[in-house]
Design a protein around this motif. Structure first.
Motif, PDB file in Angstrom:
ATOM      1  N   ALA A 206       0.840  -1.204   0.000  1.00 44.48           N
ATOM      2  CA  ALA A 206       0.000   0.000   0.000  1.00 44.48           C
ATOM      3  C   ALA A 206       0.872   1.250   0.000  1.00 44.48           C
ATOM      4  O   ALA A 206       0.537   2.256  -0.658  1.00 44.48           O
ATOM      5  CB  ALA A 206      -0.922  -0.001   1.222  1.00 44.48           C
ATOM      6  N   ALA A 207       1.999   1.198   0.717  1.00 44.56           N
ATOM      7  CA  ALA A 207       2.917   2.344   0.753  1.00 44.56           C
ATOM      8  C   ALA A 207       3.403   2.670  -0.656  1.00 44.56           C
ATOM      9  O   ALA A 207       3.412   3.830  -1.078  1.00 44.56           O
ATOM     10  CB  ALA A 207       4.099   2.036   1.675  1.00 44.56           C
ATOM     11  N   MET A 208       3.789   1.620  -1.405  1.00 47.06           N
ATOM     12  CA  MET A 208       4.270   1.831  -2.773  1.00 47.06           C
ATOM     13  C   MET A 208       3.158   2.401  -3.649  1.00 47.06           C
ATOM     14  O   MET A 208       3.378   3.329  -4.441  1.00 47.06           O
ATOM     15  CB  MET A 208       4.805   0.516  -3.345  1.00 47.06           C
ATOM     16  N   GLY A 209       1.952   1.874  -3.492  1.00 45.71           N
ATOM     17  CA  GLY A 209       0.816   2.369  -4.276  1.00 45.71           C
ATOM     18  C   GLY A 209       0.549   3.850  -4.019  1.00 45.71           C
ATOM     19  O   GLY A 209       0.320   4.630  -4.950  1.00 45.71           O
ATOM     20  N   LEU A 210       0.614   4.265  -2.739  1.00 44.09           N
ATOM     21  CA  LEU A 210       0.374   5.677  -2.402  1.00 44.09           C
ATOM     22  C   LEU A 210       1.441   6.581  -3.017  1.00 44.09           C
ATOM     23  O   LEU A 210       1.133   7.661  -3.529  1.00 44.09           O
ATOM     24  CB  LEU A 210       0.362   5.867  -0.879  1.00 44.09           C
ATOM     25  N   VAL A 211       2.689   6.152  -2.959  1.00 46.11           N
ATOM     26  CA  VAL A 211       3.768   6.982  -3.518  1.00 46.11           C
ATOM     27  C   VAL A 211       3.599   7.133  -5.022  1.00 46.11           C
ATOM     28  O   VAL A 211       3.739   8.232  -5.571  1.00 46.11           O
ATOM     29  CB  VAL A 211       5.155   6.362  -3.210  1.00 46.11           C
ATOM     30  N   LEU A 212       3.293   6.027  -5.692  1.00 45.72           N
ATOM     31  CA  LEU A 212       3.096   6.088  -7.144  1.00 45.72           C
ATOM     32  C   LEU A 212       1.973   7.069  -7.475  1.00 45.72           C
ATOM     33  O   LEU A 212       2.086   7.877  -8.393  1.00 45.72           O
ATOM     34  CB  LEU A 212       2.762   4.697  -7.706  1.00 45.72           C
ATOM     35  N   ALA A 213       0.886   7.009  -6.689  1.00 52.56           N
ATOM     36  CA  ALA A 213      -0.256   7.889  -6.941  1.00 52.56           C
ATOM     37  C   ALA A 213       0.108   9.347  -6.662  1.00 52.56           C
ATOM     38  O   ALA A 213      -0.168  10.231  -7.481  1.00 52.56           O
ATOM     39  CB  ALA A 213      -1.447   7.463  -6.079  1.00 52.56           C
ATOM     40  N   GLU A 214       0.731   9.614  -5.526  1.00 50.26           N
ATOM     41  CA  GLU A 214       0.987  11.011  -5.135  1.00 50.26           C
ATOM     42  C   GLU A 214       2.107  11.655  -5.940  1.00 50.26           C
ATOM     43  O   GLU A 214       2.161  12.871  -6.069  1.00 50.26           O
ATOM     44  CB  GLU A 214       1.270  11.106  -3.631  1.00 50.26           C
ATOM     45  N   LEU A 215       3.030  10.854  -6.480  1.00 49.62           N
ATOM     46  CA  LEU A 215       4.052  11.431  -7.369  1.00 49.62           C
ATOM     47  C   LEU A 215       3.554  11.471  -8.813  1.00 49.62           C
ATOM     48  O   LEU A 215       4.246  11.958  -9.698  1.00 49.62           O
ATOM     49  CB  LEU A 215       5.366  10.640  -7.282  1.00 49.62           C
ATOM     50  N   GLY A 216       2.343  10.938  -9.037  1.00 56.38           N
ATOM     51  CA  GLY A 216       1.752  10.992 -10.383  1.00 56.38           C
ATOM     52  C   GLY A 216       2.542  10.203 -11.420  1.00 56.38           C
ATOM     53  O   GLY A 216       2.689  10.628 -12.561  1.00 56.38           O
TER      54      GLY A 216
ATOM     55  N   GLY B 177       8.799   6.906 -16.356  1.00 54.89           N
ATOM     56  CA  GLY B 177       8.135   7.745 -15.365  1.00 54.89           C
ATOM     57  C   GLY B 177       8.799   7.714 -14.004  1.00 54.89           C
ATOM     58  O   GLY B 177       8.614   8.630 -13.190  1.00 54.89           O
ATOM     59  N   ALA B 178       9.551   6.649 -13.723  1.00 56.19           N
ATOM     60  CA  ALA B 178      10.239   6.549 -12.428  1.00 56.19           C
ATOM     61  C   ALA B 178      11.233   5.396 -12.475  1.00 56.19           C
ATOM     62  O   ALA B 178      11.159   4.522 -13.352  1.00 56.19           O
ATOM     63  CB  ALA B 178       9.238   6.320 -11.286  1.00 56.19           C
ATOM     64  N   ILE B 179      12.152   5.433 -11.516  1.00 52.65           N
ATOM     65  CA  ILE B 179      13.125   4.354 -11.321  1.00 52.65           C
ATOM     66  C   ILE B 179      12.920   3.846  -9.888  1.00 52.65           C
ATOM     67  O   ILE B 179      12.858   4.654  -8.955  1.00 52.65           O
ATOM     68  CB  ILE B 179      14.566   4.886 -11.513  1.00 52.65           C
ATOM     69  N   ILE B 180      12.779   2.525  -9.734  1.00 57.79           N
ATOM     70  CA  ILE B 180      12.539   1.971  -8.383  1.00 57.79           C
ATOM     71  C   ILE B 180      13.510   0.822  -8.086  1.00 57.79           C
ATOM     72  O   ILE B 180      13.162  -0.355  -8.243  1.00 57.79           O
ATOM     73  CB  ILE B 180      11.077   1.473  -8.203  1.00 57.79           C
ATOM     74  N   PRO B 181      14.738   1.129  -7.657  1.00 57.30           N
ATOM     75  CA  PRO B 181      15.643   0.050  -7.255  1.00 57.30           C
ATOM     76  C   PRO B 181      15.255  -0.475  -5.868  1.00 57.30           C
ATOM     77  O   PRO B 181      14.568   0.205  -5.109  1.00 57.30           O
ATOM     78  CB  PRO B 181      17.018   0.734  -7.176  1.00 57.30           C
ATOM     79  N   THR B 182      15.688  -1.701  -5.574  1.00 59.01           N
ATOM     80  CA  THR B 182      15.488  -2.298  -4.243  1.00 59.01           C
ATOM     81  C   THR B 182      16.828  -2.318  -3.507  1.00 59.01           C
ATOM     82  O   THR B 182      17.861  -2.550  -4.130  1.00 59.01           O
ATOM     83  CB  THR B 182      14.981  -3.754  -4.402  1.00 59.01           C
ATOM     84  N   HIS B 183      16.802  -2.045  -2.207  1.00 63.26           N
ATOM     85  CA  HIS B 183      18.005  -2.264  -1.377  1.00 63.26           C
ATOM     86  C   HIS B 183      17.963  -3.736  -0.969  1.00 63.26           C
ATOM     87  O   HIS B 183      17.456  -4.097   0.100  1.00 63.26           O
ATOM     88  CB  HIS B 183      17.991  -1.393  -0.129  1.00 63.26           C
TER      89      HIS B 183
ATOM     90  N   THR C  40      11.871  13.540   2.471  1.00 59.83           N
ATOM     91  CA  THR C  40      12.261  14.841   3.014  1.00 59.83           C
ATOM     92  C   THR C  40      11.239  15.919   2.644  1.00 59.83           C
ATOM     93  O   THR C  40      11.185  16.953   3.301  1.00 59.83           O
ATOM     94  CB  THR C  40      13.651  15.259   2.485  1.00 59.83           C
ATOM     95  N   ASP C  41      10.442  15.671   1.625  1.00 62.93           N
ATOM     96  CA  ASP C  41       9.483  16.657   1.114  1.00 62.93           C
ATOM     97  C   ASP C  41       8.228  16.695   2.012  1.00 62.93           C
ATOM     98  O   ASP C  41       7.431  15.763   2.027  1.00 62.93           O
ATOM     99  CB  ASP C  41       9.135  16.240  -0.329  1.00 62.93           C
ATOM    100  N   ASP C  42       8.044  17.808   2.738  1.00 65.57           N
ATOM    101  CA  ASP C  42       6.916  17.926   3.674  1.00 65.57           C
ATOM    102  C   ASP C  42       5.566  17.896   2.953  1.00 65.57           C
ATOM    103  O   ASP C  42       4.590  17.337   3.465  1.00 65.57           O
ATOM    104  CB  ASP C  42       7.000  19.239   4.466  1.00 65.57           C
ATOM    105  N   ASP C  43       5.537  18.524   1.785  1.00 64.29           N
ATOM    106  CA  ASP C  43       4.276  18.576   1.046  1.00 64.29           C
ATOM    107  C   ASP C  43       3.850  17.169   0.605  1.00 64.29           C
ATOM    108  O   ASP C  43       2.688  16.783   0.733  1.00 64.29           O
ATOM    109  CB  ASP C  43       4.439  19.504  -0.169  1.00 64.29           C
ATOM    110  N   LEU C  44       4.840  16.385   0.129  1.00 66.86           N
ATOM    111  CA  LEU C  44       4.545  14.995  -0.257  1.00 66.86           C
ATOM    112  C   LEU C  44       4.042  14.216   0.959  1.00 66.86           C
ATOM    113  O   LEU C  44       3.055  13.472   0.868  1.00 66.86           O
ATOM    114  CB  LEU C  44       5.800  14.332  -0.859  1.00 66.86           C
ATOM    115  N   ALA C  45       4.678  14.410   2.106  1.00 69.67           N
ATOM    116  CA  ALA C  45       4.263  13.689   3.318  1.00 69.67           C
ATOM    117  C   ALA C  45       2.825  14.040   3.693  1.00 69.67           C
ATOM    118  O   ALA C  45       2.037  13.159   4.049  1.00 69.67           O
ATOM    119  CB  ALA C  45       5.215  14.014   4.469  1.00 69.67           C
TER     120      ALA C  45
END
Ligand SMILES: *Cc1c(COP(=O)(O)O)cnc(C)c1O
Length: 422
Positions: free
Chosen positions: A81-91, A143-149, A216-221
């Protein structure tokens, strides 16, 4: 029990007694103090406050942000769900570059949002996504790069941040394995546009089910906090599309409990890791994927690869180990591009990932973490040593007993059609 000097018939796979009387799981969930958990649950109980920005969730958010040294930590119901929210909010739209050698949740999140996953190969030494290959995969649709640690060993953060800045492409890290690990002395959590954690029960730090986005982005948070709660910004005002991805107070209680003794758990996990490292040091057929001791580590995943000269296959090794109650896992296997819906894609769309194919055949994980002891780690290594030493004979006996060589063909290996069928 004699682990060093076994005859073939002593092996449990051939009817002998298992080397370990109870199951050794790769990632048995660990827990902190029961009294602490009870006290936190009691708070929720007395307050009749079980979700929706409860005090336990808010306390855990600030403690985690502090621990990771990042401005914002947004707790949610799970890592997916965390990944889904980030994808949505970063458009994010179009194509996303990510490793195939990771967990299937992110590719599925992409597909369900109409985004095309573009699979990137890995660095064979670490299993982490290759920045050089990633650059070659960038198109005007990226649209984005998503590496895994991967396995808590940080990926090449500098290289990905460099590419992201230069090409103007958002960068999200899958930090599901990376809690409390550092890169260049800085904790994972503050890199890229956002980092996504899983706090599932099998992870190094957990809240039973749970996850977090750090940024770090307060608006994104702010937007993520809103979106996790249906988009609400007041009792009856909705500011945008949202969902229900809130963390419950019971999960937050588990998190606060585990955080309290997390340092002890890491210290024990480190001892286990060092026992494996020392016991395997002289075994030319096995390579332990190392933790960089210059960094902060959680020492959670004991990940290994077998060398090409090893006289027994990884699949036969894990079959034998599992019969001995060492529940070794092929992790990750077979790679997301060999799972649905990607497996059924036309041949022309099958990605070329030689390093991923190679590591998926030879890597596995062994029981680690504070639920194991250095003594058990040592015994597992003696057993592994013995299996490899007798590798050729064990392989022969497995086949003779009708135990098939598991997956000699990976799912998705295209079988050439006979002439008559075309
Ligand atoms: C566990 C995991 C996830 C998914 O997290 P959940 O909390 O189970 O949804 C994503 N990526 C990786 C690499 C994981 O290991």
């Amino acid at each position: 029990m004699n682990l060093a000097d076994r005859s073939l018939n002593d092996y449990a796979v051939f009817g002998g007694q298992p080397a370990f009387t109870s199951a050794l799981h790769v990632n048995k969930p660990w827990v902190g103090r029961k009294q602490t958990f009870d006290a936190h649950v009691n708070t929720a109980w007395e307050n009749r406050w079980f979700s929706n920005e409860g005090s336990l969730q808010r306390t855990l958010e600030s403690k985690l942000a502090q621990r990771l040294g990042v401005r914002n930590c947004v707790l949610v119901s799970n890592g997916t769900a965390a990944m889904g929210l980030v994808l949505a909010e970063l458009g994010i739209s179009g194509e996303v570059i990510l490793p195939s050698f990771t967990f299937i949740s992110t590719p599925h999140q992409l597909v369900s949002r109409g985004i095309r996953p573009v699979y990137c190969d890995i660095d064979p030494a670490t299993g982490n996504m290759s920045a050089a290959h990633c650059e070659r995969l960038i198109t005007d649709k990226t649209g984005a790069i998503i590496p895994t640690h991967l396995w808590g060993r940080a990926c090449d953060v500098d290289a990905f941040e460099h590419v992201s800045r230069r090409r103007g492409i958002p960068l999200i890290f899958d930090a599901a394995h990376g809690f409390d690990c550092s890169y260049g002395g800085r904790k994972i959590g503050g890199f890229g546009n956002a980092e996504v954690f899983s706090f599932h029960a099998t992870k190094s730090f957990h809240t039973a089910e749970g996850g977090a986005i750090t940024c770090t982005d307060d608006d994104l948070a702010d937007r993520l906090r809103r979106a996790r709660n249906f988009g609400f910004v007041g009792p009856d005002r909705v500011a945008g599309v949202g969902t229900n991805a809130k963390m419950s107070e019971l999960s937050a209680a588990m998190g606060l409990t585990n955080l309290e003794s997390f340092d002890d758990a890491v210290a024990q996990s480190r001892d286990v890791y060092l026992a494996y490292r020392d016991a395997l040091a002289d075994n030319p057929n096995v390579s332990l994927i190392p933790f960089n001791e210059q960094e902060s580590n959680n020492f959670w995943y004991i990940a290994l690869t077998l060398s090409p000269s090893c006289p027994i296959s990884r699949d036969d090794v894990t079959t034998i180990l599992r019969a001995e109650n060492v529940l070794a896992r092929r992790y990750f296997y077979p790679g997301c591009h060999r799972m649905e819906p990607f497996l059924s894609a036309p041949d022309a769309q099958q990605p070329d990932l030689p390093a991923t194919e190679q590591i998926a055949k030879v890597c596995f994980t062994l029981p680690g973490g504070p639920e194991v002891t250095p003594q058990i780690a040592h015994e597992v290594c003696m057993l592994l040593d013995n299996i490899i030493k007798n590798g050729a004979r064990l392989t022969q006996k497995l086949r003779a007993q009708g135990i098939p060589a598991a997956d000699t063909a990976l799912p998705g290996d295209r079988v050439p059609k006979p002439e008559s069928m075309t």
